[in-house]
Design a protein around this motif. Sequence first.
Motif, PDB file in Angstrom:
ATOM      1  N   MET A  42      48.403  38.157  46.429  1.00  0.00           N
ATOM      2  CA  MET A  42      48.320  39.417  47.157  1.00  0.00           C
ATOM      3  C   MET A  42      47.470  39.208  48.402  1.00  0.00           C
ATOM      4  O   MET A  42      46.449  38.517  48.361  1.00  0.00           O
ATOM      5  N   GLU A  43      47.880  39.780  49.494  1.00  0.00           N
ATOM      6  CA  GLU A  43      47.107  39.753  50.736  1.00  0.00           C
ATOM      7  C   GLU A  43      47.166  41.128  51.388  1.00  0.00           C
ATOM      8  O   GLU A  43      48.073  41.928  51.121  1.00  0.00           O
ATOM      9  N   MET A  44      46.207  41.398  52.264  1.00  0.00           N
ATOM     10  CA  MET A  44      46.159  42.682  52.960  1.00  0.00           C
ATOM     11  C   MET A  44      45.818  42.462  54.428  1.00  0.00           C
ATOM     12  O   MET A  44      44.954  41.653  54.763  1.00  0.00           O
ATOM     13  N   ILE A  45      46.500  43.177  55.305  1.00  0.00           N
ATOM     14  CA  ILE A  45      46.179  43.227  56.728  1.00  0.00           C
ATOM     15  C   ILE A  45      45.754  44.651  57.042  1.00  0.00           C
ATOM     16  O   ILE A  45      46.513  45.595  56.825  1.00  0.00           O
ATOM     17  N   SER A  46      44.544  44.818  57.508  1.00  0.00           N
ATOM     18  CA  SER A  46      44.022  46.167  57.722  1.00  0.00           C
ATOM     19  C   SER A  46      43.213  46.227  59.012  1.00  0.00           C
ATOM     20  O   SER A  46      42.428  45.332  59.310  1.00  0.00           O
ATOM     21  N   SER A  47      43.427  47.298  59.784  1.00  0.00           N
ATOM     22  CA  SER A  47      42.622  47.543  60.983  1.00  0.00           C
ATOM     23  C   SER A  47      42.841  48.992  61.408  1.00  0.00           C
ATOM     24  O   SER A  47      43.694  49.691  60.856  1.00  0.00           O
ATOM     25  N   GLN A  48      42.080  49.436  62.364  1.00  0.00           N
ATOM     26  CA  GLN A  48      42.277  50.769  62.912  1.00  0.00           C
ATOM     27  C   GLN A  48      41.930  50.770  64.393  1.00  0.00           C
ATOM     28  O   GLN A  48      40.877  50.270  64.779  1.00  0.00           O
ATOM     29  N   GLN A  49      42.829  51.329  65.173  1.00  0.00           N
ATOM     30  CA  GLN A  49      42.610  51.457  66.613  1.00  0.00           C
ATOM     31  C   GLN A  49      42.898  52.891  67.037  1.00  0.00           C
ATOM     32  O   GLN A  49      43.794  53.538  66.511  1.00  0.00           O
ATOM     33  N   LYS A  50      42.153  53.355  68.001  1.00  0.00           N
ATOM     34  CA  LYS A  50      42.381  54.681  68.558  1.00  0.00           C
ATOM     35  C   LYS A  50      42.465  54.556  70.075  1.00  0.00           C
ATOM     36  O   LYS A  50      41.547  54.048  70.717  1.00  0.00           O
ATOM     37  N   ASN A  51      43.594  55.006  70.655  1.00  0.00           N
ATOM     38  CA  ASN A  51      43.762  54.834  72.091  1.00  0.00           C
ATOM     39  C   ASN A  51      43.163  56.006  72.865  1.00  0.00           C
ATOM     40  O   ASN A  51      42.622  56.954  72.289  1.00  0.00           O
ATOM     41  N   MET A  52      43.270  55.956  74.164  1.00  0.00           N
ATOM     42  CA  MET A  52      42.638  56.964  75.015  1.00  0.00           C
ATOM     43  C   MET A  52      43.296  58.336  74.867  1.00  0.00           C
ATOM     44  O   MET A  52      42.702  59.354  75.217  1.00  0.00           O
ATOM     45  N   ALA A  53      44.515  58.360  74.340  1.00  0.00           N
ATOM     46  CA  ALA A  53      45.198  59.635  74.124  1.00  0.00           C
ATOM     47  C   ALA A  53      44.861  60.253  72.767  1.00  0.00           C
ATOM     48  O   ALA A  53      45.343  61.335  72.434  1.00  0.00           O
ATOM     49  N   GLY A  54      44.051  59.550  71.984  1.00  0.00           N
ATOM     50  CA  GLY A  54      43.649  60.068  70.684  1.00  0.00           C
ATOM     51  C   GLY A  54      44.566  59.675  69.547  1.00  0.00           C
ATOM     52  O   GLY A  54      44.376  60.117  68.410  1.00  0.00           O
ATOM     53  N   ALA A  55      45.581  58.852  69.823  1.00  0.00           N
ATOM     54  CA  ALA A  55      46.499  58.414  68.776  1.00  0.00           C
ATOM     55  C   ALA A  55      45.880  57.262  67.988  1.00  0.00           C
ATOM     56  O   ALA A  55      45.238  56.373  68.558  1.00  0.00           O
ATOM     57  N   ILE A  56      46.109  57.275  66.679  1.00  0.00           N
ATOM     58  CA  ILE A  56      45.541  56.259  65.790  1.00  0.00           C
ATOM     59  C   ILE A  56      46.629  55.299  65.339  1.00  0.00           C
ATOM     60  O   ILE A  56      47.708  55.715  64.922  1.00  0.00           O
ATOM     61  N   TYR A  57      46.345  54.022  65.447  1.00  0.00           N
ATOM     62  CA  TYR A  57      47.182  52.985  64.852  1.00  0.00           C
ATOM     63  C   TYR A  57      46.362  52.341  63.739  1.00  0.00           C
ATOM     64  O   TYR A  57      45.329  51.726  64.005  1.00  0.00           O
ATOM     65  N   SER A  58      46.802  52.517  62.494  1.00  0.00           N
ATOM     66  CA  SER A  58      46.006  52.071  61.352  1.00  0.00           C
ATOM     67  C   SER A  58      46.874  51.326  60.345  1.00  0.00           C
ATOM     68  O   SER A  58      47.276  51.878  59.319  1.00  0.00           O
ATOM     69  N   PRO A  59      47.190  50.055  60.600  1.00  0.00           N
ATOM     70  CA  PRO A  59      47.986  49.298  59.637  1.00  0.00           C
ATOM     71  C   PRO A  59      47.174  48.964  58.384  1.00  0.00           C
ATOM     72  O   PRO A  59      46.018  48.552  58.470  1.00  0.00           O
ATOM     73  N   ASN A  60      47.788  49.186  57.239  1.00  0.00           N
ATOM     74  CA  ASN A  60      47.224  48.751  55.967  1.00  0.00           C
ATOM     75  C   ASN A  60      48.366  48.112  55.186  1.00  0.00           C
ATOM     76  O   ASN A  60      48.908  48.708  54.249  1.00  0.00           O
ATOM     77  N   LEU A  61      48.729  46.917  55.612  1.00  0.00           N
ATOM     78  CA  LEU A  61      49.880  46.225  55.053  1.00  0.00           C
ATOM     79  C   LEU A  61      49.435  45.338  53.900  1.00  0.00           C
ATOM     80  O   LEU A  61      48.620  44.431  54.088  1.00  0.00           O
ATOM     81  N   ILE A  62      49.930  45.613  52.704  1.00  0.00           N
ATOM     82  CA  ILE A  62      49.646  44.783  51.545  1.00  0.00           C
ATOM     83  C   ILE A  62      50.947  44.133  51.099  1.00  0.00           C
ATOM     84  O   ILE A  62      52.001  44.758  51.082  1.00  0.00           O
ATOM     85  N   TYR A  63      50.859  42.872  50.740  1.00  0.00           N
ATOM     86  CA  TYR A  63      52.071  42.154  50.353  1.00  0.00           C
ATOM     87  C   TYR A  63      51.710  41.046  49.356  1.00  0.00           C
ATOM     88  O   TYR A  63      50.541  40.664  49.212  1.00  0.00           O
ATOM     89  N   GLY A  64      52.717  40.576  48.672  1.00  0.00           N
ATOM     90  CA  GLY A  64      52.518  39.521  47.684  1.00  0.00           C
ATOM     91  C   GLY A  64      53.236  39.849  46.395  1.00  0.00           C
ATOM     92  O   GLY A  64      53.453  41.012  46.053  1.00  0.00           O
ATOM     93  N   LYS A  65      53.598  38.810  45.653  1.00  0.00           N
ATOM     94  CA  LYS A  65      54.332  38.997  44.408  1.00  0.00           C
ATOM     95  C   LYS A  65      53.525  39.778  43.381  1.00  0.00           C
ATOM     96  O   LYS A  65      54.084  40.515  42.561  1.00  0.00           O
ATOM     97  N   GLY A  66      52.210  39.627  43.407  1.00  0.00           N
ATOM     98  CA  GLY A  66      51.372  40.326  42.437  1.00  0.00           C
ATOM     99  C   GLY A  66      51.509  41.823  42.530  1.00  0.00           C
ATOM    100  O   GLY A  66      51.539  42.525  41.510  1.00  0.00           O
ATOM    101  N   LEU A  67      51.595  42.315  43.737  1.00  0.00           N
ATOM    102  CA  LEU A  67      51.710  43.757  43.951  1.00  0.00           C
ATOM    103  C   LEU A  67      53.033  44.283  43.399  1.00  0.00           C
ATOM    104  O   LEU A  67      53.078  45.332  42.756  1.00  0.00           O
ATOM    105  N   VAL A  68      54.112  43.544  43.626  1.00  0.00           N
ATOM    106  CA  VAL A  68      55.430  43.957  43.136  1.00  0.00           C
ATOM    107  C   VAL A  68      55.467  43.916  41.616  1.00  0.00           C
ATOM    108  O   VAL A  68      55.930  44.863  40.960  1.00  0.00           O
ATOM    109  N   GLN A  69      54.972  42.828  41.028  1.00  0.00           N
ATOM    110  CA  GLN A  69      54.994  42.704  39.577  1.00  0.00           C
ATOM    111  C   GLN A  69      54.138  43.787  38.917  1.00  0.00           C
ATOM    112  O   GLN A  69      54.520  44.352  37.878  1.00  0.00           O
TER     113      GLN A  69
END
Length: 251
Positions: free
Chosen positions: A114-141
């Motif tokens: 299992m692995e995770m990619i996580s971050s959070q960004q907020k641009n000047m317009a106030g929009a949030i980009y917040s990826p929390n991508l988890i992947y791996g066979k363990g998560l599926v099983q």
Amino acid sequence: MAKKFIAYFDYLGYKEFILNNSSDHLKTRAGHILRDIEISLGQGKYLPLQHGAIVADLSSTRINCLNISDTVIFWTNDDSIESLEELLLVAYEFNWREILYSFPVRGIICYDEMEMISSQQKNMAGAIYSPNLIYGKGLVQAHLKADNLSWAGSVVDETVIEQIKDKVDIPSFLSPFAKLYTAPYKNPEIYGNAEEYTLNLIKGDLDKESFNNVEQGIIAAFRNDNKSIDNPRVQEILKNTIVYLKTYLSI
């Protein structure tokens, strides 16, 4: 991709919970869910706030956590016995706390990728980009096996046993957290119809009066938040949960 120990939990009846309650109630209960996650991670350690309030102290936990909608995932950074023991402490606390007093869950503790990619960004317009991508066979099983459980409860998968069997005495290592039981599945032909370690709901035994009180607490947790227990599937899950509770009755 590295393997690690994973504790995967799903809340039962979450869709009904969302649809049948006001926004104010949902906000309050969301706070309760996060509180219980934090208490479990803090393992009894707290920090004082103003006016006598306290919050869970998460400063020294080695367990990662991600909560997305009706799913809560705890996982370790490595595959050491020390990390597994801490994960078991957290998972055991979370499991009984939710099922007995708050919101039924079912879960799996496994060992896999299992692995995770996580971050959070907020641009000047106030929009949030917040990826929390988890992947791996363990998560599926973990998801597939948890989804097949027919109770509010959690099991320790054979992948964990295989990983630690040459490092510890399994019964003595797991006895503070779990005991052998034949957990109920929708499709037992897939996951077997044999004993496996299941997370304890109670420390020690229950006399008849204590059992009745705990039983009513579980039923209330199933009914809380305007959830119905009339559905045959819910009735089956509730019945199987109470059957497991009966294994703690003192003779």
